[in-house]
Design a protein around this motif. Structure first.
Motif, PDB file in Angstrom:
ATOM      1  N   ALA A 136       3.321  -4.990   3.093  1.00  0.00           N
ATOM      2  CA  ALA A 136       4.715  -5.413   3.259  1.00  0.00           C
ATOM      3  C   ALA A 136       5.470  -4.492   4.212  1.00  0.00           C
ATOM      4  O   ALA A 136       6.460  -4.893   4.816  1.00  0.00           O
ATOM      5  CB  ALA A 136       5.403  -5.420   1.893  1.00  0.00           C
ATOM      6  N   ALA A 137       4.994  -3.254   4.347  1.00  0.00           N
ATOM      7  CA  ALA A 137       5.707  -2.285   5.189  1.00  0.00           C
ATOM      8  C   ALA A 137       4.980  -2.040   6.506  1.00  0.00           C
ATOM      9  O   ALA A 137       5.242  -1.059   7.197  1.00  0.00           O
ATOM     10  CB  ALA A 137       5.864  -0.974   4.431  1.00  0.00           C
ATOM     11  N   GLN A 181      -0.111   5.730  10.054  1.00  0.00           N
ATOM     12  CA  GLN A 181       0.818   6.384  10.992  1.00  0.00           C
ATOM     13  C   GLN A 181       2.223   6.065  10.560  1.00  0.00           C
ATOM     14  O   GLN A 181       2.530   4.901  10.276  1.00  0.00           O
ATOM     15  CB  GLN A 181       0.628   5.834  12.407  1.00  0.00           C
ATOM     16  N   VAL A 182       3.059   7.073  10.526  1.00  0.00           N
ATOM     17  CA  VAL A 182       4.429   6.835  10.093  1.00  0.00           C
ATOM     18  C   VAL A 182       5.365   7.826  10.779  1.00  0.00           C
ATOM     19  O   VAL A 182       5.003   8.978  11.025  1.00  0.00           O
ATOM     20  CB  VAL A 182       4.510   6.927   8.542  1.00  0.00           C
ATOM     21  N   GLN A 183       6.558   7.291  11.090  1.00  0.00           N
ATOM     22  CA  GLN A 183       7.625   8.130  11.621  1.00  0.00           C
ATOM     23  C   GLN A 183       8.022   9.137  10.543  1.00  0.00           C
ATOM     24  O   GLN A 183       7.976   8.822   9.366  1.00  0.00           O
ATOM     25  CB  GLN A 183       8.796   7.189  11.938  1.00  0.00           C
ATOM     26  N   TYR A 184       8.454  10.310  10.925  1.00  0.00           N
ATOM     27  CA  TYR A 184       8.849  11.348   9.957  1.00  0.00           C
ATOM     28  C   TYR A 184       7.724  11.671   8.990  1.00  0.00           C
ATOM     29  O   TYR A 184       7.907  11.730   7.782  1.00  0.00           O
ATOM     30  CB  TYR A 184      10.109  10.915   9.187  1.00  0.00           C
ATOM     31  N   GLN A 188       7.561  14.665   0.564  1.00  0.00           N
ATOM     32  CA  GLN A 188       7.968  13.846  -0.585  1.00  0.00           C
ATOM     33  C   GLN A 188       6.773  13.519  -1.478  1.00  0.00           C
ATOM     34  O   GLN A 188       6.866  13.593  -2.702  1.00  0.00           O
ATOM     35  CB  GLN A 188       8.633  12.561  -0.083  1.00  0.00           C
ATOM     36  N   LEU A 189       5.652  13.192  -0.860  1.00  0.00           N
ATOM     37  CA  LEU A 189       4.456  12.891  -1.647  1.00  0.00           C
ATOM     38  C   LEU A 189       3.990  14.148  -2.387  1.00  0.00           C
ATOM     39  O   LEU A 189       3.613  14.090  -3.555  1.00  0.00           O
ATOM     40  CB  LEU A 189       3.339  12.349  -0.741  1.00  0.00           C
ATOM     41  N   GLY A 190       4.039  15.273  -1.702  1.00  0.00           N
ATOM     42  CA  GLY A 190       3.638  16.541  -2.323  1.00  0.00           C
ATOM     43  C   GLY A 190       4.493  16.832  -3.549  1.00  0.00           C
ATOM     44  O   GLY A 190       3.980  17.241  -4.597  1.00  0.00           O
ATOM     45  N   GLN A 221       3.816   3.142  -4.187  1.00  0.00           N
ATOM     46  CA  GLN A 221       5.237   3.086  -4.593  1.00  0.00           C
ATOM     47  C   GLN A 221       6.032   4.194  -3.889  1.00  0.00           C
ATOM     48  O   GLN A 221       7.114   3.951  -3.359  1.00  0.00           O
ATOM     49  CB  GLN A 221       5.314   3.248  -6.106  1.00  0.00           C
ATOM     50  N   GLN A 222       5.461   5.396  -3.860  1.00  0.00           N
ATOM     51  CA  GLN A 222       6.146   6.522  -3.205  1.00  0.00           C
ATOM     52  C   GLN A 222       6.327   6.253  -1.708  1.00  0.00           C
ATOM     53  O   GLN A 222       7.381   6.517  -1.139  1.00  0.00           O
ATOM     54  CB  GLN A 222       5.334   7.814  -3.381  1.00  0.00           C
ATOM     55  N   VAL A 223       5.276   5.738  -1.079  1.00  0.00           N
ATOM     56  CA  VAL A 223       5.337   5.480   0.364  1.00  0.00           C
ATOM     57  C   VAL A 223       6.388   4.393   0.643  1.00  0.00           C
ATOM     58  O   VAL A 223       7.215   4.533   1.554  1.00  0.00           O
ATOM     59  CB  VAL A 223       3.951   5.057   0.918  1.00  0.00           C
ATOM     60  N   LEU A 224       6.367   3.343  -0.160  1.00  0.00           N
ATOM     61  CA  LEU A 224       7.316   2.239   0.067  1.00  0.00           C
ATOM     62  C   LEU A 224       8.762   2.686  -0.180  1.00  0.00           C
ATOM     63  O   LEU A 224       9.673   2.301   0.558  1.00  0.00           O
ATOM     64  CB  LEU A 224       6.952   1.032  -0.810  1.00  0.00           C
ATOM     65  N   GLU A 225       8.944   3.525  -1.191  1.00  0.00           N
ATOM     66  CA  GLU A 225      10.292   4.048  -1.453  1.00  0.00           C
ATOM     67  C   GLU A 225      10.778   4.884  -0.271  1.00  0.00           C
ATOM     68  O   GLU A 225      11.920   4.799   0.145  1.00  0.00           O
ATOM     69  CB  GLU A 225      10.280   4.932  -2.710  1.00  0.00           C
TER      70      GLU A 225
END
Ligand SMILES: Cc1ncc(COP(=O)(O)O)c(C=O)c1O
Length: 416
Positions: free
Chosen positions: A293-294, A317-320, A327-329, A388-392
């Motif tokens: 979805a993302a 690959q993701v911005q920031y 955040q995941l850590g 969930q963490q990544v999508l948030e």
């Protein structure tokens, strides 16, 4: 009960599960004092050769040894240049330098992160020429004779081998596969009209059995696979001080053997490898579903129809990226970056004369890639939490507004 932490890689559980079998290997080595060479090494070599669909496997001390010995045995030496990619672990190019040769880089494909065959063709066409005197292909910038190509099957996915082999034939180059991250990966060859295993397509291939690999030892280990009997024999000699017979040295070699306990351990694990790889593939598929979805914002791994990847790593690959990693850590989720600095920008390779901007796809990827937890025992619940963490994070970044978050394309051009 599942701990709250989600490791990047769980090396403990499989060893617990196999404890009795692994301990039996150690007990056997103690009983027989068979620590170097012998049946445990030979039996593993036979089984791994069979697994890779090749005739020969030679166990060595590490993946780096495997690459260096394969290159040397194939005739790469001082004055040569070897083509590889800047988006890999430094061992790939170290092995080239340790033969006395010079690494030359071509960029990777932006979807697969593996050698871009068009860039390889362009390099051979426009940056090399034939020497008038001896007809050898020469890298124009360095004057070195181009001898070999080392495609890296990065993250568990094979490079696009058919066109690489076609170019190698056209320019009379040797192909040595860096299969250190790709035990069991497969490639649908249009030339051979069938699926081919990693390690079976080049003149030779190198595997690493570093503990975190899909097939990992409980220490160091590596192997060269090949269908070339003479090359296999040369690697056997190189790993063992250049001796074919004890104390009779045909040449100088190295202390680069696979030890017997590691071979026994690898043999136990090899029986599970296909099943573990299948689990990794299921986990990758599930990540694709959960994060799909993302996919406008997070670039997910791409598996072409000619590839069956074994997901040594699951790289998005993701911005920031740093912010997401932090955040995941904080949520107890382990991640990695493979690799943050492209080889041509490493201090160690200042002498190669490359500059920022020379390999834009690799450079752009290096700033944004993030490896999410990936291992055979990764549970659905764990994957749900990661997703969930990544999508948030993505939702948070989007709602933070366009002014704070420049669009992906702008940020890319700023770096280039
Ligand atoms: C792509 C690649 N090549 C070569 C190597 C070297 O293997 P080793 O660490 O066993 O020497 C590795 C290991 O990390 C690797 O990932």
């Amino acid at each position: 009960m599942e701990s709250n932490r989600i490791p990047f890689l769980d090396l403990v559980t499989p060893h617990r599960e196999l404890k009795d079998e692994l301990a039996a290997v150690f007990a056997h080595a103690l009983d027989t004092a068979g620590f170097i060479g012998g049946p445990m090494v030979e039996d593993f070599e036979k089984s791994f050769a069979k697994f890779c669909d090749v005739q020969y496997c030679v166990g060595v001390g590490s993946g780096t040894d495997a690459l260096r010995f394969a290159l040397m045995a194939a005739g790469v030496g001082p004055d040569d240049a070897v083509i590889t990619v800047p988006n890999t672990f430094i061992a790939t190019s170290e092995a080239v330098s340790q033969c006395g040769a010079l690494p030359r880089f071509v960029d990777v494909n932006e979807r697969t992160y593996n050698m871009d065959v068009n860039k390889l063709g362009e390099y051979l066409d426009s940056e090399c020429s034939y020497n008038d005197g001896n007809g050898k292909l020469v890298d124009k910038r360095t004057g070195r004779g181009v001898k070999a190509i080392v495609p890296v099957h990065l993250y568990g996915q094979m490079a696009d081998m058919d066109p690489i082999l076609e170019l190698a034939e056209k320019y009379h180059l040797i192909v040595i596969e860096d299969a250190c991250q790709a035990h069991g990966a497969e490639y649908l060859s249009r030339r051979d009209q069938g699926w081919k295993k990693a390690g079976s397509m080049g003149k030779a291939a190198a595997f690493s059995f570093y503990p975190g690999k899909n097939l990992g030892a409980c220490g160091e280990g590596g192997a060269v696979t090949t269908n070339d009997a003479a090359l296999a024999q040369k690697v056997r000699s190189l790993r063992d001080h250049g001796q074919a017979q004890k104390y009779y040295h045909d040449m100088e070699g190295y202390n680069g053997r696979l030890d017997s306990i590691q071979a026994g351990i690898l043999h136990v694990k090899l029986r599970r490898l296909s099943q573990w790889n299948e689990r990794r593939r299921e986990c990758a598929l599930r990540y694709q579903e959960l994060l799909g979805a993302a996919s406008e914002v997070i670039k997910l791994p791409f598996e072409p129809s000619w590839s069956r990847a074994v997901y040594h790593l699951y790289v998005v690959q993701v911005q920031y990226r740093e912010k997401l990693q932090k955040q995941l850590g904080e949520a107890g989720i382990g991640t990695g970056i493979h690799y943050p600095i492209p080889l041509h920008q490493q201090k160690a390779y200042k002498n190669l004369g490359y500059h920022e901007g020379d390999f834009p796809v690799t450079e752009k990827a290096a700033a944004k890639i993030l490896s999410l937890p990936m291992f055979p025992g990764l549970s659905h619940a764990q994957q749900d939490r990661v997703a969930q963490q990544v999508l948030e994070f993505v939702a948070g970044e989007s709602s933070a507004g366009a002014s704070a978050a420049p669009p992906l394309t702008n940020a890319i051009s700023q770096r280039a």
